[in-house]
Every structure is written in C-alpha cells, then in structure tokens.
Scaffold this motif. Structure first.
Motif, PDB file in Angstrom:
ATOM      1  N   ALA A 218      26.488 -32.481  18.040  1.00 22.01           N
ATOM      2  CA  ALA A 218      26.776 -32.548  19.594  1.00 22.01           C
ATOM      3  C   ALA A 218      26.118 -31.749  20.849  1.00 22.01           C
ATOM      4  O   ALA A 218      26.301 -31.787  21.651  1.00 22.01           O
ATOM      5  N   ARG A 219      24.826 -30.934  20.581  1.00 19.20           N
ATOM      6  CA  ARG A 219      23.864 -30.762  21.462  1.00 19.20           C
ATOM      7  C   ARG A 219      23.148 -31.470  22.100  1.00 19.20           C
ATOM      8  O   ARG A 219      22.547 -32.741  21.349  1.00 19.20           O
ATOM      9  N   GLU A 220      22.127 -30.700  23.245  1.00 21.67           N
ATOM     10  CA  GLU A 220      21.413 -31.853  23.888  1.00 21.67           C
ATOM     11  C   GLU A 220      20.064 -31.149  23.217  1.00 21.67           C
ATOM     12  O   GLU A 220      19.490 -30.057  23.672  1.00 21.67           O
ATOM     13  N   LEU A 221      19.496 -32.488  23.287  1.00 11.03           N
ATOM     14  CA  LEU A 221      18.335 -31.637  22.673  1.00 11.03           C
ATOM     15  C   LEU A 221      17.074 -31.798  23.911  1.00 11.03           C
ATOM     16  O   LEU A 221      17.204 -32.611  24.644  1.00 11.03           O
ATOM     17  N   PRO A 222      15.881 -31.029  24.231  1.00  9.04           N
ATOM     18  CA  PRO A 222      15.158 -31.390  24.796  1.00  9.04           C
ATOM     19  C   PRO A 222      14.183 -32.107  25.046  1.00  9.04           C
ATOM     20  O   PRO A 222      13.925 -32.321  23.804  1.00  9.04           O
ATOM     21  N   LYS A 223      14.504 -32.624  25.828  1.00  9.79           N
ATOM     22  CA  LYS A 223      13.591 -34.153  26.019  1.00  9.79           C
ATOM     23  C   LYS A 223      12.287 -34.099  25.966  1.00  9.79           C
ATOM     24  O   LYS A 223      11.346 -32.910  26.394  1.00  9.79           O
ATOM     25  N   GLY A 224      11.735 -34.990  25.273  1.00  7.47           N
ATOM     26  CA  GLY A 224      10.036 -35.663  24.975  1.00  7.47           C
ATOM     27  C   GLY A 224      10.231 -34.449  23.671  1.00  7.47           C
ATOM     28  O   GLY A 224       8.536 -34.032  23.222  1.00  7.47           O
ATOM     29  N   ARG A 225      10.736 -33.656  23.019  1.00  6.50           N
ATOM     30  CA  ARG A 225      10.030 -32.855  22.686  1.00  6.50           C
ATOM     31  C   ARG A 225      10.935 -33.108  20.662  1.00  6.50           C
ATOM     32  O   ARG A 225      11.724 -33.727  20.627  1.00  6.50           O
ATOM     33  N   ASN A 226       9.536 -33.062  20.142  1.00  7.00           N
ATOM     34  CA  ASN A 226       9.707 -33.686  18.195  1.00  7.00           C
ATOM     35  C   ASN A 226      10.206 -32.154  17.404  1.00  7.00           C
ATOM     36  O   ASN A 226      10.117 -32.135  16.238  1.00  7.00           O
TER      37      ASN A 226
END
Length: 89
Positions: free
Chosen positions: A60-68
């Motif tokens: 349900a949540r947006e993860l920060p782009k480019g981070r694993n």
C-alpha cells in the motif's frame, strides 16, 4: 513474554533486519530495524502480526525510488500509493 516456538519464558524485545520480496515478485527490499522478539533458545523472529503489517505496507505504500534498503520506521511512515491516479495506469 513466552516464545511462540519453544514456550521459553525468557523472551525480550529487539530488532531484526530482513529481506522482503516486493508484491510484484520482481525485486526485494532490505528492511532494517524491524521490531522483533528475541528468544535465548530460538534467536530473533517476527510475529505473524508484524509479517502481515509489513506485507500490507509494501503493498500500500510508496517506497523511495532507487533504494533497496529502508528502515521499518521509514516504511511505515511512507505515503500511501494513489491507486486512483490515472497517470500510473
């Protein structure tokens, strides 16, 4: 508190770092500092409720782009996805 695996009464609160497969099944994320239980006999583990909460947050949540890699607190405070945004379709 009692261990759910061995019933030992010597269980403490702690944290655990885990890899989680993302809902699309194409990638994984390393989640740091997840609240966990620590048993002197079994080691550290996550409760079923915590597993469910993380699964739902990743869906349900947006993860920060480019981070694993993300902390548990960052994951839980990330903004919810806008599933009604027509541009994302």
């Amino acid at each position: 508190m009692q261990c759910m695996w061995c019933s030992n009464m010597n269980v403490d609160q702690g944290t655990k770092d885990c890899y989680w497969i993302l809902p699309d099944g194409k990638d994984a994320v390393h989640i740091l500092q997840i609240p966990a239980l620590v048993c002197v006999d079994c080691g550290s583990y996550l409760t079923d409720e915590m597993n469910h909460d993380i699964d739902m947050a990743l869906y349900a949540r947006e993860l920060p782009k480019g981070r694993n890699e993300i902390t548990y607190e960052e994951l839980m405070s990330a903004p919810y996805k806008n599933i009604f945004d027509i541009k994302n379709v």
